[in-house]
Structure formats: C-alpha cells, structure tokens
Scaffold this motif. Structure first.
Motif, PDB file in Angstrom:
ATOM      1  N   LEU A  62       5.898  62.413  36.324  1.00  0.00           N
ATOM      2  CA  LEU A  62       7.267  61.924  36.238  1.00  0.00           C
ATOM      3  C   LEU A  62       8.230  63.090  36.379  1.00  0.00           C
ATOM      4  O   LEU A  62       8.047  64.132  35.743  1.00  0.00           O
ATOM      5  CB  LEU A  62       7.526  61.236  34.900  1.00  0.00           C
ATOM      6  N   LEU A  63       9.248  62.932  37.204  1.00  0.00           N
ATOM      7  CA  LEU A  63      10.350  63.887  37.278  1.00  0.00           C
ATOM      8  C   LEU A  63      11.575  63.197  36.695  1.00  0.00           C
ATOM      9  O   LEU A  63      11.967  62.122  37.162  1.00  0.00           O
ATOM     10  CB  LEU A  63      10.609  64.314  38.720  1.00  0.00           C
ATOM     11  N   VAL A  64      12.172  63.802  35.671  1.00  0.00           N
ATOM     12  CA  VAL A  64      13.277  63.183  34.948  1.00  0.00           C
ATOM     13  C   VAL A  64      14.526  64.044  35.120  1.00  0.00           C
ATOM     14  O   VAL A  64      14.512  65.237  34.793  1.00  0.00           O
ATOM     15  CB  VAL A  64      12.953  63.031  33.444  1.00  0.00           C
ATOM     16  N   SER A  65      15.572  63.459  35.642  1.00  0.00           N
ATOM     17  CA  SER A  65      16.841  64.179  35.785  1.00  0.00           C
ATOM     18  C   SER A  65      17.783  63.751  34.672  1.00  0.00           C
ATOM     19  O   SER A  65      17.850  62.570  34.307  1.00  0.00           O
ATOM     20  CB  SER A  65      17.464  63.910  37.157  1.00  0.00           C
ATOM     21  N   VAL A 114      14.303  58.482  35.741  1.00  0.00           N
ATOM     22  CA  VAL A 114      12.871  58.771  35.774  1.00  0.00           C
ATOM     23  C   VAL A 114      12.333  58.415  37.157  1.00  0.00           C
ATOM     24  O   VAL A 114      12.423  57.252  37.579  1.00  0.00           O
ATOM     25  CB  VAL A 114      12.115  57.998  34.682  1.00  0.00           C
ATOM     26  N   THR A 115      11.771  59.421  37.843  1.00  0.00           N
ATOM     27  CA  THR A 115      11.228  59.226  39.186  1.00  0.00           C
ATOM     28  C   THR A 115       9.734  59.506  39.167  1.00  0.00           C
ATOM     29  O   THR A 115       9.311  60.662  39.223  1.00  0.00           O
ATOM     30  CB  THR A 115      11.926  60.149  40.193  1.00  0.00           C
ATOM     31  N   PRO A 116       8.897  58.481  39.072  1.00  0.00           N
ATOM     32  CA  PRO A 116       7.450  58.692  39.193  1.00  0.00           C
ATOM     33  C   PRO A 116       7.110  59.091  40.630  1.00  0.00           C
ATOM     34  O   PRO A 116       7.667  58.547  41.589  1.00  0.00           O
ATOM     35  CB  PRO A 116       6.857  57.326  38.834  1.00  0.00           C
ATOM     36  N   THR A 117       6.183  60.037  40.768  1.00  0.00           N
ATOM     37  CA  THR A 117       5.783  60.543  42.076  1.00  0.00           C
ATOM     38  C   THR A 117       4.274  60.608  42.129  1.00  0.00           C
ATOM     39  O   THR A 117       3.643  61.244  41.279  1.00  0.00           O
ATOM     40  CB  THR A 117       6.372  61.945  42.317  1.00  0.00           C
ATOM     41  N   ASN A 173       4.734  60.072  47.292  1.00  0.00           N
ATOM     42  CA  ASN A 173       5.539  58.858  47.302  1.00  0.00           C
ATOM     43  C   ASN A 173       6.209  58.663  45.944  1.00  0.00           C
ATOM     44  O   ASN A 173       5.551  58.785  44.906  1.00  0.00           O
ATOM     45  CB  ASN A 173       4.672  57.631  47.599  1.00  0.00           C
ATOM     46  N   THR A 174       7.479  58.351  45.942  1.00  0.00           N
ATOM     47  CA  THR A 174       8.148  57.985  44.699  1.00  0.00           C
ATOM     48  C   THR A 174       8.151  56.467  44.560  1.00  0.00           C
ATOM     49  O   THR A 174       8.126  55.730  45.552  1.00  0.00           O
ATOM     50  CB  THR A 174       9.587  58.519  44.662  1.00  0.00           C
ATOM     51  N   PHE A 175       8.158  55.988  43.315  1.00  0.00           N
ATOM     52  CA  PHE A 175       8.087  54.548  43.076  1.00  0.00           C
ATOM     53  C   PHE A 175       8.689  54.238  41.714  1.00  0.00           C
ATOM     54  O   PHE A 175       8.813  55.120  40.859  1.00  0.00           O
ATOM     55  CB  PHE A 175       6.634  54.054  43.148  1.00  0.00           C
ATOM     56  N   ASP A 176       9.100  53.005  41.523  1.00  0.00           N
ATOM     57  CA  ASP A 176       9.583  52.509  40.224  1.00  0.00           C
ATOM     58  C   ASP A 176      10.620  53.451  39.607  1.00  0.00           C
ATOM     59  O   ASP A 176      10.557  53.772  38.420  1.00  0.00           O
ATOM     60  CB  ASP A 176       8.410  52.304  39.259  1.00  0.00           C
ATOM     61  N   VAL A 177      11.600  53.883  40.387  1.00  0.00           N
ATOM     62  CA  VAL A 177      12.645  54.786  39.884  1.00  0.00           C
ATOM     63  C   VAL A 177      13.581  53.994  38.974  1.00  0.00           C
ATOM     64  O   VAL A 177      14.088  52.930  39.356  1.00  0.00           O
ATOM     65  CB  VAL A 177      13.412  55.416  41.055  1.00  0.00           C
ATOM     66  N   GLN A 178      13.820  54.520  37.767  1.00  0.00           N
ATOM     67  CA  GLN A 178      14.645  53.833  36.782  1.00  0.00           C
ATOM     68  C   GLN A 178      15.640  54.803  36.152  1.00  0.00           C
ATOM     69  O   GLN A 178      15.299  55.956  35.875  1.00  0.00           O
ATOM     70  CB  GLN A 178      13.781  53.241  35.667  1.00  0.00           C
TER      71      GLN A 178
END
Length: 594
Positions: free
Chosen positions: A475-478, A486-489, A494-499
């Motif tokens: 997870l990359l969290v800004s 939260v950007t799962p990679t 591939n990124t997915f389910d960005v919240q």
C-alpha cells in the motif's frame, strides 16, 4: 573473507534494482530494474546492504553487516555532499551466524539532522584504511520526518508478511519473483517511510532466514538478498512490529527502533510474560510505540503471539477454526485493561486528542481468509467492552492496517469500529479468501488458491485476480492535510481499489437513505433496497437494523441487503442508517408484515 559453502551463488535475473540511482528515486511507481548478483559494485566485505530504521525529524538509524569486525562509520551530508559528516559506532559489530557463516552486524545512529530535509550517506569499515562498502554504487538518500503539525504532504508505505523463498506456492529456493517485484516497486515509490504489519523472514525469523547478499537456498536470505530488501532498505526507513513468526531475540537488533520507542514511552525490548491459559512463561520481543509525522499520529502496536505456546486456549470466539487460540492468548497478554500495552496506548491516545490517527498491528480485525480469520478478541462487537478496536475508535483513530492473513482486504467499519486493511501480501505464500463466505463489511478482497491455481475475491463484484502476482502487493498512502489516499499496488505495478479518507472533524450528519422498501423474496428472506444518502464530507457505510437490533453494515456503494433470518408470519420494523467517516448517522425506517 569467509568461504560461503553449501549454497550456490545467486542465479537468473535479479530484480532488487541495486544499480538504480537511489538518490534520485521518482515518486512514480517504476518497473523493476535488472541487476547483477551480489549487489554489483559493492565491496565483497558487505554482506547485508545498509538499511534504515528509527526515523525521527532529527535522526535515523543505519544498519548493515560485514565479513570483518570493527567500529564502523556512516558518512552523511546534504545531497551533493554525502560525506561531509561522519559518525562511528561506539562498539564493535555484533556477531551473527547466517547459514553457518560468521558475519558482523553494525548499527549506527546518525544524529543532529534537520527536520523534513533530504540527506545522502555511505558506510565504511573502521579499518586503518577504511573501505567504502558501497564501492561504485551511488550514495543512497532519505528524507527526515516531517515535524509534528507541519502541513507538508508526504507519503508512506505499508506492507507485511514477506521474507519468503516460496515462489508461486513452491519453496525451491529459487528467486521469489513476486516478492522481488514488490520490493523493487517499494524502492521506487518515493515513500518517506514504511509501516510493517509484521511477520518478516519465514519461517522462523532466524538470521539464516534473513540471510545476506551472497547465500541462497530454501529458507535462506528471504529478506536481505540482493533481489529483495537490498534496494528499498537503503532508502525507505521502516517501522517494525511483531508478528507470530520470528518471535525471538533476532527481531529487535535487526530492526532497531529505540529512539522512537523511547520518545513515546513505548516498549521495544524483551519482556517476560507469565502463563496464560496454561501457556509456558516466556520472554518475547515486545514492540509498541508511537510517533507523529505532520498532522498524523502513528501507533505501531504489538497484537501477536507465538503459535507454539497457547496452553489450553481454544480460541472459542472464532468460527469454524481453532486458529484463534493465539488470538485468545494475545488478548490476555496485551489487551486486558490491566496490561502494560493497553494502559500505555490509553494514555498516549488521551495525551494526543484530535488530529488524524492511524494504527498498524499484526492480527487482523477483519479477514475473510478461512485459515487466518477475524480476531474476535480485538473487535468491538455488539456486547463486547474494552477491546482494542473500541479503544481506538473512541479516541479518534481513523484507519487501521493489519497483516497475518496473506491476502488483500479492505473493510468498512461497523458501528463503533474502525475502517481497516489486511495487507499481508508482500511476498509470503498467499492464502485464499471467502472460503467461509464474504462478510458484508468486506468491501474489496483478493486471495489465491494454489491447490486449484485460481484467484479468489470478495465480494462477487470484485474482479477475479488473473495470477498470484495480482494479489502480492503493498500500500502507498499519501497524506495531504486530513485526507489519506490509499493506493494498493500489485507486484506487476497495477494499482487497484484506490480509496481516499477525509478524517477531518465533522459534526454534520448525512442525509437519510430514502426511500426504503422491503420485499419478501423467499420464505425466510426479506430484501431491503434504499436510495443513496449524501454527506458534506464523506459518506462511509449503511447500517441495517431490525426491530432496533443491529444486523449488518455494508459499504456506501451497496444499496441493498438480504435478511435471510425472517420468520413469517410476523411484523418487523427495518431501519437503514447512513453513517459518515466521523460516525454521524441519519436513518430511515419502515414497518413490514410478512
């Protein structure tokens, strides 16, 4: 230098990216960079590449390992002048043994740094003629912590359950390609620091499991191999936490966090535990502490226990498994209201009212992995009291990150709960998901079955992963003010389910969901459907009640619920309450007769 026997040199394409120019990493997620074996360009004296822990606004800890023993040195300075200053270890390197080979672990705190400032560094032996251990490699860089209350945006990574030589379900000692890809993407992520959700170095967290740059094989060098942590460790300070694997004296000196723990009055040391449920009294590494970056307070907690020391605990709060015996003992050891960790957390939360708060710990609040399910002892279930989740919720913690289950799962929070993630897919052998069904609070979940070699998902609206590479992830969290994105990679980039989560204070309730209709669709099934609510900040969930009794929570995207427990003929009153992230609610109810 010692002869590394019994194992071969590393083979094939190595993806740790050791030749990447570490001082100029882009914030973009880059593709893995091929590299040669054994950290090319480095001195053969170096057996573990330098890696970073214990980050503060004014200091950082650098740790590495060598074939020779001396009081070794870190040279550091501003970007462009990386050897302007130096600090030398006060002691000789500590002896460690990796697969029968003697090596020396060196760890140096770099002090007197400026907050929110980039630095670069190099490591040297303490010989009469010092050896630059990085050789021809560029100087790695890091940036000190954003000071408290600073509005500066930053990013951090979250990952757990890795350090495994198992690849695609098979442990042959070959390169774990998905783990290598995850590590390379972490190195290129631009994250300021990383939170661990526990379980590093499989299967037991031994020095051999951690390994080095030279040796390979089954359960050898699952962490410090050049394909794995050599690249991200040089630039990404990690905040470690405990798991149920590696609960031994190796954990603490491998991932030193003494400055941060001391500053928060936390604990990062061996602790003696008495017997719980007939378990054997034992000394275990214990890790709980807190730190602040910008406007966010981070809690790194110890919610874990040893699989082999549960006494007569049976985990009877779990559904369909005895796995929860370790959950039960952990709850007694760490989360009784009289325990040292519970009382420390309660006091620190009270001392830091308001603002954004997040927490990371190992055992999952909510997990649809049938072999490593929800930790019912930590959850704030109806009728429970004084649980960890209740303590977090009642003190404004807005987001939780867990590991343990080797899946990806995003959970919305029931009433009195906290939104949470399971991020246990950084490299260890993956688990399936949904084997006992998908809970309504599971908004997005991915798993993998090696027995059938197919992807698994929760709920049915989520795309099925095509390969296990789509489940391995970090997870990359800004952080930008009170908003966390939260950007799962996955391991393929591939990124997915960005919240995004707006965790600002909010006293305004959402609109009520309307209209609410109830239709009998089967002899014991009532189908509820409602109109979408709106909120001035961020709508989170809908809570469903029957005759005032809570039934379920569903994500904001879901506008329907099936009550399959109706007993007809009868009269019921159903209510659906819209809830925002701050916990404000507004409801609509309707009476029905079936």
């Amino acid at each position: 230098m010692p002869v590394f026997a019994s194992v071969g040199r590393r083979r094939g394409l190595h993806l740790a990216g050791a030749a990447v120019a570490l001082g100029a990493l882009s914030a973009a997620l880059a593709a893995p960079t091929p590299a040669l074996a054994d950290l090319p360009g480095a001195s053969p004296v170096l057996t573990r590449a330098p890696y970073l822990t214990d980050l503060t606004p004014t200091s950082i800890r650098v740790t590495w390992a060598t074939t020779t023993r001396s009081r070794q040195t870190v040279k550091y300075g501003p970007i462009g002048n990386c050897t302007a200053n130096s600090v030398t270890s006060a002691t000789l390197g500590t002896t460690i043994t990796v697969n029968g080979v003697t090596e020396y672990n060196n760890s140096v705190t770099v002090p007197n740094l400026s907050p929110d400032t980039p630095y670069c560094y190099r490591v040297f032996t303490g010989d009469a003629t010092p050896v630059d251990l990085l050789g021809t490699n560029p100087s790695p860089s890091f940036t000190t912590m954003v000071p408290g209350a600073s509005p500066t945006p930053f990013t951090f990574a979250v990952f757990g359950d890795w350090g495994d030589t198992t690849s695609n379900g098979v442990n042959s000692g070959a390169v774990n390609q998905d783990q290598a890809n995850v590590m390379s993407r972490l190195a290129a992520s631009g994250a300021r620091f990383a939170l661990s959700t526990g379980d590093v170095a499989y299967p037991s967290g031994s020095q051999t499991n951690y390994g080095d740059l030279q040796q390979s094989g089954v359960n050898i060098s699952g962490v410090f191999a050049p394909e794995y942590y050599a690249a991200p460790g040089q630039v990404l300070p990690m905040f470690a936490t405990n798991g149920n694997h590696g609960r031994n004296t190796t954990l603490l000196p491998t991932w030193p966090e003494t400055a941060v723990a001391a500053a928060s009055n936390g604990v990062y040391s061996q602790v003696s535990y008495p017997s719980f449920f007939g378990s054997t009294p034992a000394s275990y590494p214990t890790t709980y502490y807190a730190f602040t970056s910008g406007g966010v307070r981070f809690y790194v907690l110890d919610a874990s226990w040893s699989d082999s020391n549960v006494g007569t605990a049976d985990g009877n709060n779990c559904e369909g498994t005895d796995h929860c015996a370790i959950y039960q003992v952990d709850a007694a050891a760490h989360w009784a209201t009289t325990s040292a960790e519970y009382q420390w957390l309660q006091q620190d939360l009270a001392a830091h009212p308001g603002g954004v708060k997040v927490a990371a710990f190992h055992f999952p609040l909510r997990s649809d992995d049938p072999t490593e399910p929800d930790d019912e002892y930590l959850k704030n279930n109806p009728g429970s009291s004084n649980t960890l989740e209740q303590l977090l919720h009642d003190n404004g913690v807005g987001l939780v990150f867990n590991g343990h289950s080797h899946i990806y799962q995003r959970n919305v929070a029931p009433p009195g709960g906290v939104p949470s993630y399971v991020t246990g897919g950084a490299g260890a052998k993956l688990s399936s998901i949904g084997g006992h069904g998908c809970h309504p609070t599971d908004a997005y979940g991915l798993g993998w079955s090696y027995s059938s070699n197919v992807g698994k998902r929760c709920p049915s609206t989520v795309p099925v992963p095509a390969a296990d590479a789509n489940v391995h992830h970090f997870l990359l969290v800004s952080v930008n003010g009170s908003t966390l994105t939260v950007t799962p990679t996955d391991s393929l980039g591939n990124t997915f389910d960005v919240q995004s989560y707006n965790l600002a204070a909010d006293g305004t309730a959402p609109t009520a969901p309307s209209p609410l209709t109830v239709t009998r669709t089967a002899s014991t099934t009532m189908q509820l459907t409602w109109g979408a609510a709106t909120d001035d900040t961020q709508l989170a969930t809908y809570d469903v009640y029957r005759d005032g009794t809570y039934m379920a929570t569903v994500p904001r995207e879901v506008l329907t619920f099936s009550d399959k427990t109706a007993v007809c003929p009868a009269s019921y009153t159903y209510e659906v309450r819209a809830r925002d992230l701050a916990g404000n609610t507004a409801g609509t109810s309707t009476p029905v007769t079936c």
